[in-house]
Design a protein around this motif. Structure first.
Motif, PDB file in Angstrom:
ATOM      1  N   PHE A  69       0.613   1.685   9.619  1.00 50.95           N
ATOM      2  CA  PHE A  69       0.437   0.964   8.718  1.00 50.95           C
ATOM      3  C   PHE A  69      -0.041   0.937   7.380  1.00 50.95           C
ATOM      4  O   PHE A  69       0.105  -0.204   6.915  1.00 50.95           O
ATOM      5  N   TYR A  70      -0.246   2.479   7.397  1.00 56.04           N
ATOM      6  CA  TYR A  70      -2.252   1.938   6.506  1.00 56.04           C
ATOM      7  C   TYR A  70      -1.737   1.936   4.582  1.00 56.04           C
ATOM      8  O   TYR A  70      -2.276   1.495   4.604  1.00 56.04           O
ATOM      9  N   HIS A  71       0.107   2.142   4.820  1.00 58.18           N
ATOM     10  CA  HIS A  71       0.442   1.594   3.146  1.00 58.18           C
ATOM     11  C   HIS A  71      -0.115   0.452   2.857  1.00 58.18           C
ATOM     12  O   HIS A  71       0.230   0.171   1.494  1.00 58.18           O
ATOM     13  N   SER A  72       0.682  -0.614   4.062  1.00 54.81           N
ATOM     14  CA  SER A  72       0.743  -1.664   3.701  1.00 54.81           C
ATOM     15  C   SER A  72      -0.130  -2.649   4.273  1.00 54.81           C
ATOM     16  O   SER A  72       0.869  -3.565   5.543  1.00 54.81           O
ATOM     17  N   PRO A  73      -1.727  -2.396   4.792  1.00 53.28           N
ATOM     18  CA  PRO A  73      -2.078  -3.178   5.318  1.00 53.28           C
ATOM     19  C   PRO A  73      -1.762  -5.069   5.191  1.00 53.28           C
ATOM     20  O   PRO A  73      -2.323  -5.846   6.335  1.00 53.28           O
ATOM     21  N   GLU A  74      -1.759  -6.046   3.545  1.00 52.99           N
ATOM     22  CA  GLU A  74      -1.378  -6.842   4.715  1.00 52.99           C
ATOM     23  C   GLU A  74       0.396  -7.361   5.111  1.00 52.99           C
ATOM     24  O   GLU A  74       0.215  -8.395   5.658  1.00 52.99           O
ATOM     25  N   LYS A  75       0.928  -6.294   4.829  1.00 54.96           N
ATOM     26  CA  LYS A  75       2.267  -7.092   5.613  1.00 54.96           C
ATOM     27  C   LYS A  75       1.960  -6.916   6.882  1.00 54.96           C
ATOM     28  O   LYS A  75       2.569  -7.472   8.340  1.00 54.96           O
ATOM     29  N   SER A  76       0.901  -6.131   7.099  1.00 59.38           N
ATOM     30  CA  SER A  76       0.503  -5.593   9.279  1.00 59.38           C
ATOM     31  C   SER A  76       0.155  -6.862   8.875  1.00 59.38           C
ATOM     32  O   SER A  76      -0.043  -7.287  10.310  1.00 59.38           O
ATOM     33  N   LEU A  77      -0.889  -7.158   8.660  1.00 56.74           N
ATOM     34  CA  LEU A  77      -1.487  -8.682   8.776  1.00 56.74           C
ATOM     35  C   LEU A  77      -0.876 -10.042   8.649  1.00 56.74           C
ATOM     36  O   LEU A  77      -0.537 -10.082   9.763  1.00 56.74           O
ATOM     37  N   ASP A  78       0.004  -9.739   8.089  1.00 52.92           N
ATOM     38  CA  ASP A  78       1.152 -10.834   7.872  1.00 52.92           C
ATOM     39  C   ASP A  78       1.685 -10.489   9.284  1.00 52.92           C
ATOM     40  O   ASP A  78       1.819 -11.581   9.704  1.00 52.92           O
TER      41      ASP A  78
END
Ligand SMILES: NC(=O)c1ccc[n+]([C@@H]2O[C@H](COP(=O)([O-])OP(=O)(O)OC[C@H]3O[C@@H](n4cnc5c(N)ncnc54)[C@H](OP(=O)(O)O)[C@@H]3O)[C@@H](O)[C@H]2O)c1
Length: 327
Positions: A90-99
Motif C-alpha cells: 500500500f506504499y503508493h497511497s499511505p493516506e488511503k491506507s490510513l483512511d
C-alpha cells in the motif's frame, strides 16, 4: 521503582513532545480475528491504554467494535493510544491506507502511524495482494529491495499526512535497520520518526540499533517480545528463574526487560486472563538485565524472517542473500 509498580502506569516521552504508554497490546489475530474485540476490551479494562495494530492484520474492524463498547462504558478516545501501519503493498497511497484503518477503527485519528517496512511491493490500488508474487513465487517489488530509495518517499508521504491533516498525532517507522535509518534521516521533511518498532527480546541482541535510535531521539518499540507463536522466549531457564525470584510470570519479566530499558513493548495473547495479568513490573537489577541480554549474544535468534525483509541490513536474518555488509 518499587517492585509492585504496574507496567500500565509507565509512559515514555516521544521526540514530538507527546507521550506513549510503555505497555501496549499487540493485535495480530491468533486464528479468528473476531477474538481481538474481547482481547482489546480485556486489556483496556485491566489498565492498558495502548493498542498496536496495522491495516495488514485484518483486526481493525474488531478493535473498532471494542472501542465503541468501551466508549459506551466511559473510556475516552483521548485516553487511548492507537497505532496503525502502512503495509509495503500500500506504499503508493499511505493516506488511503490510513483512511481504511480509521474507518474500521471508527476513529478520526490515530496516535501513531508507522511505515510497516522500508519496502515497496507491487500492490494494486487497494493495497492487495499484500504479498504479490510472480508465477515462480518470487515477490514482486516496485523498487530494488537492497539499493532502492523509494521507501524514503513513503515515509515523506506519511509525514505529509501529519503536516496537512489531523488524522495522525505522531509518525514513525518499523523494521528499520541502522543502514535504512542512515538513509532516511538526512531525508526526513520535518519529523524524525518518533518510534522504530522492531523485533526485540533477550534472544536477539540489538544494542547497536537501540543505541543508534537513542542518539537520534527515536523510541524503540519491541515486537514479538516472547518470540511469537509458541512463545519460545518464556521457556528460557533464566527468564523462569527471574519469574520465580520476583513472583511474577515469565511474560512480565520480558516486559520489564524492555520497559526498564526505556523500550515500549507490545505483547499479544488470545488468552484473556494472560492479557489481564501481564501487567506487573518486577524491578530487575542492572546485572539481571545484562544477563538477559547476554542470552542472545551467545546464541542470537531472530523469529521474524519474512522474505520481504531480506536485504534490509538486519543482523541474524535467516536466508538473507541480498544484504551486503552494511557495517
Ligand atoms: N511491526 C511489525 O512488523 C510487527 C511484527 C510482528 C508483531 N508486531 C506487533 O507485535 C505484537 C506482538 O508480537 P507477536 O504477535 O509476534 O507475538 P508475541 O507477543 O511475542 O507472542 C504471542 C504468542 O505467544 C503466545 N504466548 C504468550 N504468552 C504465553 C504463555 N505464557 N504461554 C504460552 N503461550 C504464550 C501467545 O499464545 P496465546 O494466544 O495462547 O496467549 C501467542 O501465540 C503483534 O501482535 C503486533 O501488534 C509487529
Amino acid at each position: 521503582m518499587a517492585q509492585n509498580r504496574f507496567a500500565t502506569e509507565i509512559y515514555f516521552d516521544l521526540n514530538d513532545k507527546r507521550k506513549i504508554p510503555a505497555l501496549g497490546l499487540g493485535t495480530i489475530p491468533s486464528g479468528d480475528p473476531k477474538g481481538v474485540k474481547d482481547q482489546v476490551i480485556a486489556a483496556v479494562e485491566a489498565g492498558y491504554r495502548h493498542i498496536d495494530t496495522a491495516w495488514y492484520y485484518g483486526s481493525e474492524k474488531y478493535i473498532g467494535e471494542a472501542l465503541r463498547e468501551l466508549s459506551a462504558k466511559g473510556v475516552k478516545r483521548e485516553d487511548l493510544f492507537i497505532t496503525t501501519k502502512v503495509w509495503p503493498s500500500f506504499y503508493h497511497s499511505p493516506e488511503k491506507s490510513l483512511d481504511k484503518s480509521l474507518h474500521d477503527l471508527g476513529t478520526n485519528y490515530v496516535d501513531l502511524l508507522l511505515q510497516h517496512w522500508p519496502v515497496c511491493l507491487r500492490g494494486g490500488e487497494d493495497g492487495t495482494p499484500t504479498e504479490p508474487k510472480d508465477k515462480d513465487g518470487n515477490l514482486l517489488y516496485d523498487d530494488d529491495p537492497v539499493t532502492g530509495e523509494k521507501f524514503i518517499d513513503v515515509y515523506n508521504a506519511i509525514e505529509d499526512i501529519k503536516l496537512n491533516t489531523d488524522k495522525v498525532k505522531s509518525v514513525g517507522v518499523s523494521n528499520y535497520s541502522i543502514p535504512k535509518l542512515k538513509q532516511l534521516l538526512p531525508n526526513v521533511k520535518k519529523f524524525v520518526p518518533a518510534v522504530n518498532q522492531i523485533e526485540y527480546h533477550p534472544q536477539l541482541p540489538q544494542k547497536d540499533l537501540t543505541d543508534f535510535c537513542a542518539e537520534h531521539g527515536i523510541l524503540v518499540e519491541a515486537y514479538s517480545p516472547v518470540g511469537g507463536p509458541g512463545a519460545p522466549v518464556i521457556k528460557l531457564p533464566y527468564v523462569n528463574e527471574l519469574a520465580e525470584k520476583y513472583d511474577v510470570s515469565p511474560n512480565e519479566v520480558i516486559n520489564a526487560y524492555h520497559i526498564l530499558e526505556n523500550r515500549s513493548v507490545i505483547p499479544r495473547s488470545s488468552n484473556l486472563e494472560r492479557i489481564q495479568t501481564n501487567i506487573r513490573l518486577p524491578k530487575l537489577t542492572k546485572d539481571e538485565l545484562r544477563t538477559l541480554y547476554q542470552i542472545g549474544v551467545v546464541k542470537p535468534t531472530r523469529y521474524t524472517n519474512d522474505p520481504w525483509g531480506y536485504g534490509l541490513g538486519f543482523r541474524y536474518w535467516k536466508g538473507d542473500t541480498l544484504s551486503k555488509n552494511f557495517d
